[in-house]
Design an enzyme around this catalytic site. Structure first.
Site, PDB file in Angstrom:
ATOM      1  N   ASP A   5       0.658  -1.452   0.172  1.00  0.00           N
ATOM      2  CA  ASP A   5      -0.085  -0.206  -0.196  1.00  0.00           C
ATOM      3  C   ASP A   5       1.317   1.502  -0.300  1.00  0.00           C
ATOM      4  OD1 ASP A   5      -1.816   2.379   0.466  1.00  0.00           O
ATOM      5  OD2 ASP A   5      -3.130   0.802   1.778  1.00  0.00           O
ATOM      6  N   CYS A  49      -6.717   3.815  -1.889  1.00  0.00           N
ATOM      7  CA  CYS A  49      -7.069   2.015  -2.209  1.00  0.00           C
ATOM      8  C   CYS A  49      -8.324   1.557  -2.959  1.00  0.00           C
ATOM      9  CB  CYS A  49      -6.628   1.723  -0.744  1.00  0.00           C
ATOM     10  SG  CYS A  49      -5.433   2.601  -0.033  1.00  0.00           S
ATOM     11  N   ASP A 106      -0.463  -0.381  -4.664  1.00  0.00           N
ATOM     12  CA  ASP A 106      -2.111   0.010  -5.116  1.00  0.00           C
ATOM     13  C   ASP A 106      -2.192   1.531  -5.765  1.00  0.00           C
ATOM     14  OD1 ASP A 106      -1.237   1.447  -2.928  1.00  0.00           O
ATOM     15  OD2 ASP A 106      -3.992   0.961  -2.010  1.00  0.00           O
ATOM     16  N   HIS A 107      -1.427   1.949  -4.778  1.00  0.00           N
ATOM     17  CA  HIS A 107      -0.392   3.188  -6.097  1.00  0.00           C
ATOM     18  C   HIS A 107       0.079   4.137  -5.237  1.00  0.00           C
ATOM     19  CE1 HIS A 107      -2.017   4.611  -1.989  1.00  0.00           C
ATOM     20  NE2 HIS A 107      -3.143   4.724  -1.792  1.00  0.00           N
TER      21      HIS A 107
END
Length: 510
Positions: free
Chosen positions: A15, A55, A319-320
Site C-alpha cells: 500500500d 486504495c 495499489d498506488h
C-alpha cells in the site's frame, strides 16, 4: 510456459509504494534485495501505473480489470456494483478458492442490504470471491490479538499503538520487528501455505505498509540514512506550487497547520517540516519498504524450499504511489507520477527456461492488465468486462506490436460527505475529477470544468512547469484531448456489446 505448470498464484500488493522505490531501479536510498532477486528471475515492468487513487478505486481496477469510468467505484466508500465479476470469482472457475491475507477495500453494493447491515458502515469490505483467512481492515484487530498475546498493552483501536511522542514519526515502534503488522501477516500466510499439503492454491497477500503512519520497528526505522534520500520534486514555496492550478492551490491551502503524526485523523503536513525532518520521514518510509521487502523474501524462500517456485505465478505490485513531499504534499492526490507509478514484478512458470529472466519492459502497463494476466496464466479466458490485456506475451519474450503508447489514470476528488472541493472550486460533484493521458514525452491532464494541463516530461521530468499558452501548446493540447477522447470511446463498458438479438436468435461476435 504451460498452463499445466501454473498450479499456484501468489498475488502480493503493498500500500502506497512509489514506483521509483526499488534498488533495482537505481534508487539511492531504497534497499529491496528480495524484489531485486525476483526481478532477476522474472520480468520487471518499469512503466507500470495504477489506474486510480486512493486504495478503493485502485483495487477495484486491480480486481475487476476495469477502468474507473467503467466500474465507477471512484472513491473510498463508493460501492462496487455487484453485477461485475472479480478476479477471485473468476479464479474459482479454475478450482481455486482464493485466500485473502490483508484487505481489498471493496465497498459493498448497498442495494438489497438491510439499513443496519454492518457492511454499510465500512468501505473495507471483502472483494467477492475471496476467502478472508486473515482480514486486516483498519481495525487491525487480528494483529491486536497477536500483540496482546505477546504482552503488549494494546489500545482501542489498535492503530493507536503507532502514536509516538513529539512532532515527528521517527520511531522506533514499541513492538519488536518480529511482532510488526508486516511480520504478523507474513507469518499467517506462511502458516496457511504450510497447511496446503501440496494442493494447488491462490493467495492474495495485501500488506498495509509502507502506508502511514511512518513508524517502523527497530532496526527498520534506522536502516536508511536520511542523507541518502533524494530531495522532493517541488517548487521553491507552497504558494508557487499552488499557483500552477486551481485544484492544487486549493489542496495546498487545506492541510492542517500542525506537524501531526500521520494518523488518518491527524495527517502530517510537509509544509511544517524543515528539510532535515522531511528527510527523516523519507528514511522511515523507505525503511518500511525495506521491511516489506524482507518479508516478501520469506515468502519467496518458502516457494524455493517447498519446490513450488516453478509452479507458481508470483506478482508483486502496489495499489498506488506516494508523494513523499513532492509538490509540498504527502499522500496520493493529484495527477503526478509519484501518485500512480508503482512497481510491478512478475515471475511466471517457465520464464527462466524461455530466456527472458531479468527482462525490463519499458512499455506502458496498467493495473487493469493484471486480472487478464493471472487468468490467462492459469488457463482461463478473461471475461469480456476486462479493459486490460494479458501481459503474458511480455513474459514469453515477445514485444506486442500493437501495445498501448500511453498509460491512463484518473483521480476523483469529490467529497460526498462535506463538499469541500465542490464549494471551494465552484464545481458540481460530477465535475470533481481528472483523467491523465501519460505518454513517452507528454503528459496531458484533463478536467471537466477546470483548466487542462500539459507537461513536457523530456524538459520537465519533475512535473513542475506545465506548458503555457501558445500556438504550439494549443495544438499539442488539442491532439492529446482528441487522443483521450478516442481512448475513452474505445474503452466504454463492453459486457454485452458483442451480442445482437433478433430474428433467428442471439448472435455473438468477437
Amino acid at each position: 510456459m504451460t498452463d499445466r505448470q501454473t498450479r499456484n498464484v501468489l498475488f502480493i500488493t503493498a500500500d502506497q509504494w512509489r514506483g521509483d522505490a526499488l534498488s533495482a531501479a537505481g534508487h539511492p536510498a531504497v534497499r529491496t534485495p528480495n524484489l531485486d532477486r525476483l526481478a532477476a528471475a522474472g520480468v520487471r515492468f518499469a512503466r507500470h501505473f495504477s489506474n486510480a487513487s486512493p486504495c478503493g478505486p485502485s483495487r477495484a481496477s486491480l480486481l475487476t480489470g476495469m477502468y474507473p469510468h467503467n466500474h465507477r467505484s471512484i472513491r473510498n466508500g463508493t460501492p462496487l456494483d455487484r453485477r461485475f465479476t472479480t478476479l477471485a470469482l473468476e479464479a474459482r472457475r479454475a478450482g481455486h478458492a482464493p485466500a485473502l491475507f490483508g484487505y481489498t477495500d471493496t465497498s459493498a453494493d448497498p442495494r438489497g442490504l438491510a439499513p443496519l447491515d454492518p457492511a454499510l458502515s465500512t468501505y473495507e469490505g471483502v472483494c467477492p470471491g475471496f476467502d478472508p483467512v486473515c482480514l486486516m481492515t483498519e481495525s487491525l484487530e487480528p494483529w491486536g490479538e497477536h500483540l496482546r498475546a505477546r504482552g503488549h498493552a494494546v489500545p482501542h483501536p489498535v492503530k493507536g499503538i503507532w502514536s509516538a511522542p513529539g512532532d515527528t514519526p521517527h520511531g522506533p515502534a514499541v513492538y519488536a520487528a518480529a511482532d510488526s503488522d508486516t511480520a504478523f501477516l507474513t507469518d499467517r500466510a506462511l502458516a496457511w501455505l504450510e497447511g496446503r499439503g501440496g494442493k494447488p492454491w491462490f493467495a492474495h497477500v495485501s500488506y498495509v505498509r509502507p502506508h502511514p503512519p511512518w513508524i517502523a520497528p527497530a532496526p527498520w526505522h534506522a536502516v536508511v540514512d536520511p542523507a541518502d534520500c533524494p530531495p522532493p520534486a517541488r517548487a521553491s514555496e507552497p504558494e508557487v506550487e499552488g499557483a500552477v492550478h486551481p485544484w492544487l492551490g486549493w489542496r495546498l491551502g487545506s492541510f492542517p497547520t500542525d506537524p501531526g503524526h500521520w494518523l488518518e485523523d491527524r495527517p502530517l503536513d510537509p509544509r511544517a517540516l524543515d528539510p532535515a525532518a522531511l528527510a527523516r520521514v523519507q528514511a522511515t518510509y523507505y525503511g518500511l519498504i525495506a521491511e516489506v521487502d524482507h518479508h516478501i523474501g520469506r515468502l519467496l524462500d518458502w516457494l524455493e524450499r517447498s519446490g513450488e517456485a516453478e509452479n507458481t505465478l508470483v506478482i508483486v505490485t502496489a495499489d498506488h504511489g506516494e508523494l513523499m513531499g513532492d509538490h509540498w504534499m504527502f499522500g496520493k492526490e493529484g495527477w503526478f507520477d509519484s501518485c500512480f507509478h508503482v512497481p510491478l514484478i512478475v515471475r511466471a512458470p517457465g520464464v527462466q527456461a524461455s530466456g527472458v529472466a531479468g527482462r525490463v519492459v519499458e512499455g506502458f502497463t496498467e493495473h487493469v492488465d493484471l486480472m487478464p494476466t493471472i487468468l490467462d496464466t492459469v488457463g482461463l479466458t478473461p471475461p469480456r468486462q476486462c479493459d486490460g490485456r494479458s501481459l503474458r506475451p511480455w513474459l514469453t519474450g515477445e514485444t506486442p506490436a500493437d501495445w498501448r503508447r500511453h498509460a491512463v489514470f484518473a483521480f476523483d476528488f469529490r467529497d460526498v460527505a462535506g463538499g469541500a472541493p465542490e464549494t471551494a472550486l465552484g464545481l458540481r460533484p460530477e465535475q470533481c475529477s481528472l483523467t491523465v493521458l501519460r505518454g513517452e514525452r507528454y503528459k496531458y491532464v484533463h478536467f471537466p470544468a477546470l483548466p487542462a494541463l500539459l507537461y513536457d516530461l523530456a524538459e520537465d521530468p519533475r512535473e513542475l512547469r506545465p506548458l503555457r499558452d501558445g500556438l504550439g501548446t494549443a495544438a499539442l493540447m488539442r491532439d492529446h484531448a482528441q487522443a483521450l477522447l478516442s481512448w475513452r470511446l474505445e474503452n466504454e463498458e463492453r459486457t454485452l456489446t458483442h451480442i445482437r438479438l433478433g430474428e433467428g436468435g442471439m448472435i455473438t461476435g468477437s
